[in-house]
Each structure stands twice: as C-alpha cells, then as structure tokens.
Design a protein around this motif. Structure first.
Motif, PDB file in Angstrom:
ATOM      1  N   LYS A 132      49.272  -0.122 125.299  1.00  0.00           N
ATOM      2  CA  LYS A 132      48.912   0.560 124.052  1.00  0.00           C
ATOM      3  C   LYS A 132      49.202   2.059 124.078  1.00  0.00           C
ATOM      4  CE  LYS A 132      45.909  -3.154 122.687  1.00  0.00           C
ATOM      5  NZ  LYS A 132      44.626  -3.624 122.180  1.00  0.00           N
ATOM      6  N   ASP A 136      54.296   0.898 125.893  1.00  0.00           N
ATOM      7  CA  ASP A 136      54.126  -0.478 125.429  1.00  0.00           C
ATOM      8  C   ASP A 136      55.284  -0.853 124.496  1.00  0.00           C
ATOM      9  OD1 ASP A 136      53.167  -2.806 123.936  1.00  0.00           O
ATOM     10  OD2 ASP A 136      51.168  -2.325 124.683  1.00  0.00           O
ATOM     11  N   SER A 449      45.436   5.876 125.417  1.00  0.00           N
ATOM     12  CA  SER A 449      45.038   5.067 124.261  1.00  0.00           C
ATOM     13  C   SER A 449      43.519   4.970 124.178  1.00  0.00           C
ATOM     14  CB  SER A 449      45.632   3.660 124.367  1.00  0.00           C
ATOM     15  OG  SER A 449      45.068   2.803 123.399  1.00  0.00           O
ATOM     16  N   HIS A 451      41.988   3.314 121.911  1.00  0.00           N
ATOM     17  CA  HIS A 451      41.704   1.916 121.586  1.00  0.00           C
ATOM     18  C   HIS A 451      41.612   1.079 122.853  1.00  0.00           C
ATOM     19  CE1 HIS A 451      41.678  -1.840 119.333  1.00  0.00           C
ATOM     20  NE2 HIS A 451      42.656  -2.273 120.101  1.00  0.00           N
ATOM     21  N   TYR A 452      42.551   1.266 123.777  1.00  0.00           N
ATOM     22  CA  TYR A 452      42.533   0.496 125.023  1.00  0.00           C
ATOM     23  C   TYR A 452      41.305   0.855 125.857  1.00  0.00           C
ATOM     24  CZ  TYR A 452      44.145  -1.708 129.327  1.00  0.00           C
ATOM     25  OH  TYR A 452      44.232  -2.494 130.452  1.00  0.00           O
TER      26      TYR A 452
END
Length: 523
Positions: A132, A136, A449, A451-452
C-alpha cells in the motif's frame, strides 16, 4: 581462475555493453569510487560501456556532488536503473525526470535481501514490505518516472499465500558486481575491517559469481597472504575475479571533509561521548525532545536522517544513551549515530552487522521505536519522503523501518521553507511562518501507508512538529497536543489543506520541552 590485480582503468574496460551491474555502497561508505570514475571516463571518451542495467542497494551519492552514482549521469550509459535512494545524486535527477532511462525503486531492505536471493537462485523476495505504498503494483509498482511506466517492465507483483497478500520481487541475473573492501591479501581474500559499515559485499559477490558474472573489488591496500585473520575475511578469494587498489583520493573509509579515517567508526578507538556538542536550543530540539517521551528503557531504536538524528544527541545530553539500543539500517548498532552525509556510521558502535541481517530483524518487527522525517503528511496518515518538489529521493530503508516498528514518530517542522520561529519564555513565537504547506489532503507519493498501519492494528504512529502533535486513529490524522503560544486556528488548522480530527482532551505540549535547561528525563 586466480585473482588478477589490475588498475581501475582496466576494470572499466572489462565491463561490456548491455550488462547488468550491481554496485555496493552506502552514501559515501564502502564505495569503489576509483572504478566508478574510470567507467565514467571511458564512457566520455568511447561511449562505452553503454546501455547498462544498474542496481544499487542503498544510496550511492558519495560526497553529494561528483562521486558515486553521479559518475553515471550521462545519457546512454544506463538503459535501466533500480535503486532505493537518490538523496545525494543531483547529477542524476535531471536525467530521471527527462526519462533518459526507466527508473525503478524498491525498499532498501528488499534490495539487500535480493542479493541473497540471486546468490541462492531463489525466484525472488516475498515480503509484505511495501504494501500500500508507491511500491505496491496497485499504485505505482515502484516506477518513479514515465519511462518506467511505459517500459512494460514489472519489478514487483502482488501474490497470495495462505490467504494473505504479499509482494513478490523477482530476481534477475547479475553480470558484474563492484564492491569495496579495506584490505586484500595476495590471494584475493578481502577484509572490510577498516570500513565504517559491513554491507552485503559477500552476498553481492556470491550473486554475481553464481550467475556466471565477474566480481571486482576495490581496496585500500594489499598484504601478504596469511596476514588477514580468517575471521576477518568477508569475501573469500574464490568469489573474487579482480582486485583494484584505489588511489588515496578515491578510496578509504569515507569521502567526508579531509577523508581521514575516523577510528571510532570502525571500532578501533573509543571517543568521549560527553565531549560531543549539545544540540542548539531551537524548534528542532523541541521536536526531538517530544519524540523521546514515547521512548521506553531498553527500546531497540532506529533514527532517520535530518531532524531525527538529533534524538541520539539529545539522549546523550540527558544521560540516557546507555538506556536504549540504537541502530542504523546500514547494520551499525549502539553508539551515537554520525550526522549529515556521515549517516550510516556511529561513534563507539557496539556492533557492525551486515545490512541484510539487520533488515531481517527490522522486517520481523524488531524495532521498538523509530524516529524519521516527513516531507508531506496527509489526512489518512500517509507520509511522503520519496518524491516531492520535483525530486525523486527514494525511500531508502524508510519503508522497512516504518512498517516494522512498534512505535513510529515522524519528525519535522509544521511548514516548509524559510521561517522565523522562536522560543521565548517557554512559549512558541511564530514571527514568520514557512511558505509551504506540508500537511496535504493527499501526499504526492505514499512512502508510509496510514491505511496499512491501521489495518495491522499493532502500531502506534505519531506526527510531531514544533507546534502540534498528531497520532493515527480510526478517524485518520488526529490532533492530540498543541504548543504553548500557538493558536489552534491561525497557526495550525489554517496551515493545513484539511481539517484533522481533534482529540476531545486536546492537551498542551509538555512545558519542559520549551526551556533550554536539561529536561531531567527518565525512561
């Protein structure tokens, strides 16, 4: 064949067009600059070797001007470039932006492990490092210029194993390995005992040898066979084809200042750490101080370049340097990390490990606390350090470190550009703010990231500036502290491209951060 002792000019003549060349080094350390310089000279005279596919693990900026990978800044010399970092390669930036050759970037730890994978004929490196981020394949796939995007080449793939997603980085054959050692004996055994770092010299040499390629080693001097203790041999003669004794100006431990070796960096002597200059009392010191509040006694830590380097100096000032275990992605652990372009070395190191070995530990979650820089931060908690302001600096070890650390602190000033921000009577006085916004709605390049990080659910992430502290929550970037003297609306929120979540118990940053005397910290 027995090892041949040749000069750097002859070494450059042995490199053929259209070959894949791996070059070892870390900024200006362990850098075979005599060989690289002669490759450049040959190309300028003959236009050969040309169309090389070049790979290097860490940044090879040398002195940040003419050395290292800067020697390769000529159209036609490279046809493809794979690296992790370009922060000290100003001559190469224009060619990359002009799409003179496809340029790909991977996390530094992945490239270091790639050398082992090539040596053992594995199909590639399987890792979650890079998920991510721009690496990626669902985002940029490590492609950092249009030439890479249009090349049709893939350097990373998304795969599934046991119902989990991973990134697969395929291996490739090597034709030439160019590495640096300190001493060679007359049979060609290589020691790196005077180097500040021990990188992947063995792994890179083994990779080239097992691919049927050639291995060139630049050294400082040659001694009789038997004079190197067997335990000091890093690359045995059986892996070496050519040994080149570098000129004094193009070899040695480093290329900083007068180039004289620093015995402390390789463990040959100890220096008094209390004699190191204390950090000046300014906003950078405030930022470093705030990050230390997230440290715990016994933590194994990693510090990035720039402002975060001050954390080790501050720990030394506060008498806490022995309470933690510091490390650098180059493989150096313990001691006090060296600043500036000496990044990678340390005064009084406790151990100098190989780079691929330290990344094994990092990737497995061995870092308790990491402090790194941030060029851009966005509402999702993403951080960009790899591509901004028209430059592609690359991630280096940033992705490995930030994904693996249990606690990660991103340190930097709230705005960028020339500013006048003072600390007066324990309060922040923003006389003139930096003209450039760093807190963006969306970062240009995702190097960390958010989010990750949230998805993993085991990591604490902080974003620390001189006037505000944020953390990462399910609501994204969340403001948790503000400096005394800073106004929430005019000094913080109006200087961001988005409105962050604000903690209901928004606090004032610790008063001790804003006074010049020692904080008297205990971990």
């Amino acid at each position: 064949m027995s090892v041949q002792f040749i000069d750097a000019k002859r070494a450059a003549e042995l490199i053929e067009d259209h070959t894949t060349v791996a070059i070892d080094g870390f900024i200006g350390f362990c850098l075979a600059d005599d060989i690289l310089g002669e490759i450049e000279e040959r190309f300028k005279k003959e236009q050969h070797p040309r169309d090389l596919s070049v790979v290097n693990v860490a940044g090879l900026g040398g002195d940040g001007q003419h050395r290292g990978i800067n020697h390769f800044a000529h159209k036609g010399l490279m046809r493809r470039f794979l690296c992790s970092n370009l922060s000290l390669a100003p001559k190469l930036y224009p060619l990359i932006m002009e799409n003179a050759f496809p340029t790909f970037m991977m996390p530094q730890g992945v490239l270091s492990h790639m050398m082992r994978a090539i040596a053992s004929h594995k199909p590639g490196v399987i890792s979650q490092v890079g998920m991510k981020t721009f690496v990626d394949p669902r985002i940029d796939g490590g492609r950092v210029n249009d030439a890479a995007k249009e090349s049709g080449e893939n350097v990373v793939e998304l795969i599934q194993l046991r119902n989990k997603e991973y990134l697969f980085y395929p291996t490739f054959p090597l034709d030439v390995a160019i590495i640096k050692g300190s001493i060679a004996d007359t049979k060609g055994n290589i020691s790196v005992e005077k180097e500040a770092l021990h990188l992947e010299q063995f792994e890179m040499a083994a990779a080239a040898r097992n691919c049927g390629g050639i291995v060139m080693v630049q050294v400082d001097k040659v001694v009789e066979h038997g004079e190197i203790h067997p335990q000091m041999v890093t690359v045995p003669a059986t892996l070496v084809d050519y040994v080149i004794v570098g000129k004094p100006e193009n070899t040695g431990q480093h290329f900083i200042g007068d180039g004289k070796p620093i015995p402390s960096w390789c463990g040959d002597e100890k220096v008094q750490l209390d004699h190191l200059e204390p950090l000046p009392f300014d906003i950078h010191k405030v930022i470093c101080r705030r990050s230390i509040l997230e440290l715990r006694q016994g933590d194994f830590i990693n510090l990035g370049i720039g402002i975060p380097m001050g954390v080790s100096e501050l720990l030394n000032e506060e008498g806490l340097i022995e309470k933690i275990s510091s490390s650098i992605e180059s493989g150096v652990t313990g001691g006090v990390p060296a600043p500036g372009i000496a990044t990678g070395a340390a005064y009084n190191p406790q151990a100098i490990l190989k780079q691929p070995d330290i990344f094994d530990f990092y990737d497995g979650g061995g870092i308790d606390f990491a402090a790194l820089g941030a060029a851009e931060i966005d509402m999702h908690g993403n951080v960009n350090v790899s591509k901004f302001a028209g430059k592609v600096t690359g991630p280096g070890g940033f992705i490995n470190i930030t994904q693996g650390a249990k606690t990660v602190c991103f340190l930097g000033t709230f705005t960028a550009g020339k500013s006048d921000i003072r600390i007066e009577n324990g309060r922040l006085n923003i006389v003139k703010d930096g003209p450039y916004i760093k807190f963006k709605k969306d970062v240009e390049h995702i190097t960390f990231s958010g989010h990750y990080s949230r998805e993993k659910g085991t990591q604490k992430a902080f974003y620390i500036t001189e006037r505000a502290v944020f953390t990462l929550t399910e609501d994204g970037l969340t403001l948790i502290e503000i400096a005394p003297g800073a106004d929430l609306e005019t000094d913080v929120l109006e200087k961001m491209e988005f409105r962050p979540a604000i903690a209901p118990d928004l606090k004032t940053m610790d008063d001790k951060l804003f006074h010049p005397q020692l904080m008297g910290l205990e971990l």
